[in-house]
Design a protein around this motif. Structure first.
Motif, PDB file in Angstrom:
ATOM      1  N   PRO A 185      76.001  19.794 -54.358  1.00 49.44           N
ATOM      2  CA  PRO A 185      77.192  19.256 -55.033  1.00 49.44           C
ATOM      3  C   PRO A 185      77.484  17.802 -54.697  1.00 49.44           C
ATOM      4  O   PRO A 185      78.106  17.094 -55.502  1.00 49.44           O
ATOM      5  N   ASP A 186      77.052  17.340 -53.522  1.00 48.11           N
ATOM      6  CA  ASP A 186      77.286  15.949 -53.136  1.00 48.11           C
ATOM      7  C   ASP A 186      76.190  15.009 -53.629  1.00 48.11           C
ATOM      8  O   ASP A 186      76.215  13.825 -53.305  1.00 48.11           O
ATOM      9  N   ARG A 187      75.248  15.553 -54.367  1.00 45.72           N
ATOM     10  CA  ARG A 187      74.147  14.771 -54.933  1.00 45.72           C
ATOM     11  C   ARG A 187      73.432  13.949 -53.857  1.00 45.72           C
ATOM     12  O   ARG A 187      73.169  12.751 -54.010  1.00 45.72           O
ATOM     13  N   LEU A 188      73.116  14.608 -52.756  1.00 45.47           N
ATOM     14  CA  LEU A 188      72.352  13.965 -51.698  1.00 45.47           C
ATOM     15  C   LEU A 188      70.954  13.624 -52.215  1.00 45.47           C
ATOM     16  O   LEU A 188      70.397  14.324 -53.062  1.00 45.47           O
ATOM     17  N   HIS A 189      70.385  12.544 -51.683  1.00 42.38           N
ATOM     18  CA  HIS A 189      69.072  12.097 -52.128  1.00 42.38           C
ATOM     19  C   HIS A 189      68.002  13.127 -51.769  1.00 42.38           C
ATOM     20  O   HIS A 189      67.993  13.681 -50.662  1.00 42.38           O
ATOM     21  N   LEU A 190      67.102  13.367 -52.699  1.00 35.24           N
ATOM     22  CA  LEU A 190      65.972  14.272 -52.493  1.00 35.24           C
ATOM     23  C   LEU A 190      64.726  13.412 -52.286  1.00 35.24           C
ATOM     24  O   LEU A 190      64.315  12.681 -53.187  1.00 35.24           O
ATOM     25  N   ASN A 191      64.132  13.505 -51.106  1.00 36.68           N
ATOM     26  CA  ASN A 191      63.064  12.581 -50.723  1.00 36.68           C
ATOM     27  C   ASN A 191      61.662  13.145 -50.861  1.00 36.68           C
ATOM     28  O   ASN A 191      60.704  12.369 -50.971  1.00 36.68           O
ATOM     29  N   THR A 192      61.507  14.470 -50.823  1.00 32.98           N
ATOM     30  CA  THR A 192      60.165  15.032 -50.795  1.00 32.98           C
ATOM     31  C   THR A 192      60.152  16.411 -51.425  1.00 32.98           C
ATOM     32  O   THR A 192      61.126  17.170 -51.306  1.00 32.98           O
ATOM     33  N   VAL A 193      59.058  16.732 -52.116  1.00 32.74           N
ATOM     34  CA  VAL A 193      58.885  18.027 -52.769  1.00 32.74           C
ATOM     35  C   VAL A 193      57.490  18.542 -52.447  1.00 32.74           C
ATOM     36  O   VAL A 193      56.522  17.781 -52.377  1.00 32.74           O
ATOM     37  N   LEU A 194      57.384  19.862 -52.232  1.00 31.97           N
ATOM     38  CA  LEU A 194      56.111  20.467 -51.853  1.00 31.97           C
ATOM     39  C   LEU A 194      56.065  21.902 -52.346  1.00 31.97           C
ATOM     40  O   LEU A 194      57.021  22.664 -52.166  1.00 31.97           O
ATOM     41  N   GLY A 195      54.964  22.290 -52.970  1.00 32.47           N
ATOM     42  CA  GLY A 195      54.733  23.666 -53.353  1.00 32.47           C
ATOM     43  C   GLY A 195      53.767  24.317 -52.395  1.00 32.47           C
ATOM     44  O   GLY A 195      52.871  23.673 -51.830  1.00 32.47           O
ATOM     45  N   LEU A 196      53.921  25.629 -52.203  1.00 31.27           N
ATOM     46  CA  LEU A 196      53.081  26.376 -51.276  1.00 31.27           C
ATOM     47  C   LEU A 196      52.176  27.331 -52.035  1.00 31.27           C
ATOM     48  O   LEU A 196      52.409  27.659 -53.206  1.00 31.27           O
ATOM     49  N   ALA A 197      51.152  27.820 -51.352  1.00 31.56           N
ATOM     50  CA  ALA A 197      50.170  28.693 -51.982  1.00 31.56           C
ATOM     51  C   ALA A 197      50.782  29.999 -52.463  1.00 31.56           C
ATOM     52  O   ALA A 197      50.291  30.606 -53.417  1.00 31.56           O
ATOM     53  N   ASP A 198      51.877  30.442 -51.821  1.00 26.85           N
ATOM     54  CA  ASP A 198      52.501  31.703 -52.221  1.00 26.85           C
ATOM     55  C   ASP A 198      53.475  31.538 -53.385  1.00 26.85           C
ATOM     56  O   ASP A 198      54.148  32.481 -53.778  1.00 26.85           O
ATOM     57  N   GLY A 199      53.559  30.334 -53.949  1.00 30.11           N
ATOM     58  CA  GLY A 199      54.436  30.081 -55.085  1.00 30.11           C
ATOM     59  C   GLY A 199      55.786  29.500 -54.725  1.00 30.11           C
ATOM     60  O   GLY A 199      56.559  29.133 -55.619  1.00 30.11           O
ATOM     61  N   THR A 200      56.100  29.394 -53.441  1.00 29.52           N
ATOM     62  CA  THR A 200      57.364  28.815 -53.008  1.00 29.52           C
ATOM     63  C   THR A 200      57.397  27.318 -53.330  1.00 29.52           C
ATOM     64  O   THR A 200      56.387  26.627 -53.231  1.00 29.52           O
ATOM     65  N   LEU A 201      58.567  26.826 -53.710  1.00 20.74           N
ATOM     66  CA  LEU A 201      58.794  25.403 -53.930  1.00 20.74           C
ATOM     67  C   LEU A 201      59.850  24.928 -52.947  1.00 20.74           C
ATOM     68  O   LEU A 201      60.921  25.536 -52.831  1.00 20.74           O
TER      69      LEU A 201
END
Length: 374
Positions: free
Chosen positions: A215-231
């Motif tokens: 809700p505070d629109r904090l900056h998102l710096n990194t994204v990573l997907g995993l082999a089990d489908g998790t994001l």
């Protein structure tokens, strides 16, 4: 050169004043990256090893390819602005992101790039999303006119509509900070003020995902997907976000501390490392459900890293620091003489690594690094 250009992906709090003072964005979005024999010595922000070669991105839209024989080749890039991250899903298909919300794509191994998206497009996507949500809440409040919570939600939605309109009038100044693809079609990009974009067609079209618990629109710096489908997504304020359905729904965020995270790194044994400001270093062995702090011998920002072919791990940081671990848990530090920040590391061979940062590219023998660990 102003330190603000070093790495907006991993030094986000510093990069916004640069973006605000930048030259008119349309020029940068329409002007190709200039060819320069000094590109290898200009600021580089991210690196990825592809087989026996490396691809690097950085200032002025520079994308460099280093071949196994050590030659550097500058790619053809349609924009002249700071690029902050790069990700190839195979040896041909790759994406890079950067300032002014730009996303560029290559289908020939990084030699030539085309623009897929920029901040003007993102402004339109966010405005459309805000309008849809406001219209939905208007209808909801008509059906429940006495519900104070729904009235508050509508007020917030109307504020988001006004905010999106103001951003649109301000131009495309929406830095993107990281990108990751699961395959040649499905990918995500993250950035400033809680921006999360997704594609299911290789970037031919992108949509804005607004369901993140931020809700505070904090900056998102990194994204990573995993082999089990998790994001996983991490960023400002020590926040880690986790989705099991490709970002359609998100679990409650986890706060690991006050320090912002700059990079998530998946290891071969399934463990994940989260690294960031002030030497923050955490590990998860359950796909990001829980995290444990790791000891860091230096309290400086850590910006990126890579696991080498022998299983050891190198992390790059502020003040010329490189962290080395042979087990992914216990780290020792090496510090270069120059003290310039290192923003990323890539493996060149079994005996050499590539370090990139504010002073460009440096090839370092592993034995030299290991001999001076502390």
């Amino acid at each position: 050169m102003n330190i603000l250009i070093l790495r907006s992906a991993f030094a986000l709090a510093l990069s916004f004043s640069l973006a605000a003072q930048a030259q008119p964005a349309p020029d940068r979005l329409q002007r190709p990256s200039p060819a320069s024999p000094m590109a290898g010595r200009s600021p580089l922000t991210a690196i990825q090893t592809l087989g026996n070669r490396q691809v690097m991105v950085g200032d002025s839209g520079h994308i460099l390819l280093r071949t196994v024989d050590g030659n550097l080749r500058q790619a053809n890039v349609p924009v002249d602005l700071l690029l902050t991250a790069v990700y190839f899903v195979n040896d041909q298909q790759g994406w890079a992101v950067g300032h002014d919300g730009v996303i560029v794509h290559s289908d020939d191994g990084g030699l030539n790039w085309k623009k897929q998206l920029d901040g003007n497009d993102i402004n339109a996507l966010i405005s459309e999303s805000a309008e849809r949500e406001a219209n939905r809440l208007r209808q909801d409040l008509l059906e429940h006119p006495q519900d104070a919570a729904r009235a508050t939600a509508l007020d917030n939605a109307l504020f988001a509509v006004a905010d999106a309109k103001a951003a649109h009038e301000g131009g495309p100044a929406r830095p993107l900070l990281d990108v990751w693809f699961r395959d040649a079609l499905q990918g995500w990009a993250v950035g400033s003020y809680g921006m999360l974009l997704a594609t299911t067609d290789g970037g031919q079209s992108w949509h804005y995902q607004s369901g993140l618990d931020n809700p505070d629109r904090l900056h998102l710096n990194t994204v990573l997907g995993l082999a089990d489908g998790t994001l996983l997504v991490a960023g400002e304020g020590g926040q880690v976000y986790r989705s099991l359905d490709n970002g359609m729904h998100w679990q409650a965020s986890i706060t690991l501390g006050p320090e912002s995270f700059y990079k998530l790194l998946a290891l071969k044994n399934g463990e994940i490392l989260a690294m960031g400001f002030g030497g923050a270093l955490f590990a998860s062995d359950d796909s990001g459900t829980s995290w444990q702090p790791l000891s860091n011998p230096v309290k400086v920002a850590v910006y990126g890293g890579q696991q080498l072919s022998d299983g050891s791990v190198l992390l790059a940081g502020q003040g010329g620091v490189v962290l080395y671990s042979d087990d992914g848990e216990h780290f020792k530090a090496w510090r270069s003489r120059s003290k310039f920040p290192w923003l990323g590391v890539g493996q060149v061979s079994s005996t050499q690594v590539a370090l990139i940062g504010s002073s460009g590219l440096q090839i370092l023998p592993l034995i030299e690094l290991k001999e001076h660990l502390q």
